[in-house]
Scaffold this motif. Structure first.
Motif, PDB file in Angstrom:
ATOM      1  N   ASN A 134       0.840  -1.197   0.000  1.00 14.19           N
ATOM      2  CA  ASN A 134       0.000   0.000   0.000  1.00 14.19           C
ATOM      3  C   ASN A 134       0.876   1.248   0.000  1.00 14.19           C
ATOM      4  O   ASN A 134       1.884   1.305   0.718  1.00 14.19           O
ATOM      5  N   TYR A 156      -6.468   1.769   6.699  1.00 10.23           N
ATOM      6  CA  TYR A 156      -6.156   1.168   5.404  1.00 10.23           C
ATOM      7  C   TYR A 156      -7.231   1.525   4.375  1.00 10.23           C
ATOM      8  O   TYR A 156      -8.423   1.443   4.655  1.00 10.23           O
ATOM      9  N   ASP A 198      -3.671   1.020  -2.731  1.00  7.55           N
ATOM     10  CA  ASP A 198      -2.831  -0.141  -2.999  1.00  7.55           C
ATOM     11  C   ASP A 198      -1.972   0.095  -4.237  1.00  7.55           C
ATOM     12  O   ASP A 198      -2.468   0.575  -5.261  1.00  7.55           O
TER      13      ASP A 198
END
Length: 163
Positions: free
Chosen positions: A106, A117, A122
């Motif tokens: 990432n 996240y 990504d």
């Protein structure tokens, strides 16, 4: 007054000597001409059921403890056949009950755990096949080798191929 100062001093000394539950670790190595650095915190099994309980299946996991694990490469590389530019990334895994897991690199390198996240950040996602370790690995460990790296913990090894 003196007694209080001594008590504080003794307590502070005692805390310094205590080993953290998940110590910070670094794995470094070279794959072809790329310098690789993996920084992580290493939790221990401590008689817990790791896979499916402590680390849930089908959810993004920081691949260590505390801060998200970071993966840094000095050169462009390929991970399981997909190009990953030189740079620093956070590294996550999505464990599954079957033998195929998702490894995630990432672009947001500085994250605490996997709470912030975002899949949109990504750089690379790849599928990797896990292996069963012959003996339990108590403390989580990353190992860099000429073919990539592995993350070994409990009875599972997760090899990630790098060229």
């Amino acid at each position: 007054m003196v007694v209080a100062a001594m008590t504080i001093s003794v307590n502070a000394f005692g805390q310094e000597a205590k080993k953290p539950a998940s110590p910070a670790m670094t794995a470094t190595g070279k794959i072809k001409d790329a310098n690789i650095t993996i920084a992580y915190s290493s939790p221990s099994v401590k008689e817990r059921k790791v896979w499916g309980e402590l680390v849930p299946y089908n959810k993004v996991w920081r691949a260590g403890a505390n801060d998200a694990t970071t993966f840094e490469t000095s050169k462009d590389i390929t991970v399981e056949g997909k190009k990953l530019p030189a740079g620093k990334y956070s590294f996550f895994l999505i464990p599954r009950e079957s033998g195929t897991w998702t490894a995630v690199f990432n672009k947001e390198a500085k994250q605490w755990g996997s709470y912030d996240y975002k899949e949109a950040s990504d750089a690379v996602r790849v599928e990797v096949k896990t292996k069963t370790l012959p003996a339990k690995q108590e403390a989580l460990v990353y190992k860099i080798n000429k073919n990539g790296f592995t993350i070994d913990w409990d009875k599972v090894s997760v090899p990630v191929e790098i060229k």
